[in-house]
Motif scaffolding. Structure first.
Motif, PDB file in Angstrom:
ATOM      1  N   VAL A  63      -1.625  12.113  -2.467  1.00 45.30           N
ATOM      2  CA  VAL A  63      -1.365  10.915  -1.485  1.00 45.30           C
ATOM      3  C   VAL A  63      -1.306   9.756  -2.439  1.00 45.30           C
ATOM      4  O   VAL A  63      -0.772   8.678  -1.842  1.00 45.30           O
ATOM      5  N   GLN A 103      -3.320   5.449   3.148  1.00 45.63           N
ATOM      6  CA  GLN A 103      -2.082   6.279   3.528  1.00 45.63           C
ATOM      7  C   GLN A 103      -2.560   6.965   4.725  1.00 45.63           C
ATOM      8  O   GLN A 103      -3.368   7.289   5.204  1.00 45.63           O
ATOM      9  N   VAL A 111       4.037  12.195   4.921  1.00 44.50           N
ATOM     10  CA  VAL A 111       3.557  10.774   5.243  1.00 44.50           C
ATOM     11  C   VAL A 111       4.254  10.213   6.527  1.00 44.50           C
ATOM     12  O   VAL A 111       5.163  10.647   6.910  1.00 44.50           O
ATOM     13  N   TRP A 115       5.579   4.639   6.662  1.00 43.85           N
ATOM     14  CA  TRP A 115       4.376   4.190   5.523  1.00 43.85           C
ATOM     15  C   TRP A 115       5.309   4.645   4.153  1.00 43.85           C
ATOM     16  O   TRP A 115       6.187   5.420   4.036  1.00 43.85           O
ATOM     17  N   TYR A 118       3.594   6.281  -1.384  1.00 46.68           N
ATOM     18  CA  TYR A 118       2.171   6.509  -1.838  1.00 46.68           C
ATOM     19  C   TYR A 118       1.310   5.286  -1.265  1.00 46.68           C
ATOM     20  O   TYR A 118       0.462   5.129  -2.011  1.00 46.68           O
ATOM     21  N   GLY A 119       1.321   5.054  -0.251  1.00 44.07           N
ATOM     22  CA  GLY A 119       0.311   4.139   0.518  1.00 44.07           C
ATOM     23  C   GLY A 119       0.770   2.749   0.440  1.00 44.07           C
ATOM     24  O   GLY A 119       1.537   2.313  -0.302  1.00 44.07           O
TER      25      GLY A 119
END
Length: 178
Positions: A63, A103, A111, A115, A118-119
């Motif tokens: 993540v 995330q 995901v 979003w 990678y957050g």
């Protein structure tokens, strides 16, 4: 009888965080050094029968951003969104600053719509540490973190972060009072 292998690939794993999900299984989050990579955050979901749900990769779902080298992602924490998905928050060590990230992952191990891959940054302030996360009860999450001057919190929902106020109480203990 011998347990279920959650992550057996090459690498060094640290600080596993486990949360029971509403379906009788668990979600695990950890940070790991895989060969040729900086420390990254991984999550895995295990059903009550010890198998991976559809869509979840063996050895965990990465993540955090693999381009973060040579920096270290660490201290993952997890909460649920109430719809079968989950939120993961963690810190990244950039030598002099340590921003936190969050995330949103769906029940299928992807995901969530809207979003970034990678957050999100939790906040852009330096020197964040000790992220904690809790569901907001409405499909979102509240991330709390420490900075040298105090504790901060931000609420994340499908439409982005919302600042929240945190009140801290302090009392001194004395021998004659409870």
């Amino acid at each position: 009888e011998e347990g279920v292998l959650v992550c057996g690939g090459p690498g060094e794993r640290y600080d596993i965080h486990v949360e029971r999900d509403a379906l009788g299984g668990v979600v695990l989050a950890w940070w790991e050094f895989r060969p040729g990579a900086a420390a990254e955050i991984y999550v895995s979901r295990i059903r009550p029968d010890g198998t991976l749900p559809p869509g979840w990769p063996a050895n965990g779902l990465r993540v955090s951003n693999p381009a973060s080298q040579p920096y270290t992602d660490f201290d993952p924490v997890v909460t649920f969104d109430g719809a079968g998905g989950l939120y993961v928050a963690w810190c990244r060590d950039y030598n002099t600053i340590s921003p936190s990230y969050i995330q949103h992952i769906t029940t299928l191990g992807t995901v969530a719509d809207g979003w970034p891959e990678y957050g999100h940054y939790v906040a852009t302030t330096p020197e964040q540490s000790e992220p904690q996360i809790v569901t907001d009860g409405r499909g979102g999450a509240i991330v709390i973190w420490a900075q040298p001057d105090g504790y901060y919190a931000t609420r994340f929902a499908a439409d982005g972060p919302v600042a929240v106020s945190v009140s801290l109480a302090h009392r001194e203990a004395t021998p004659d009072r409870v």
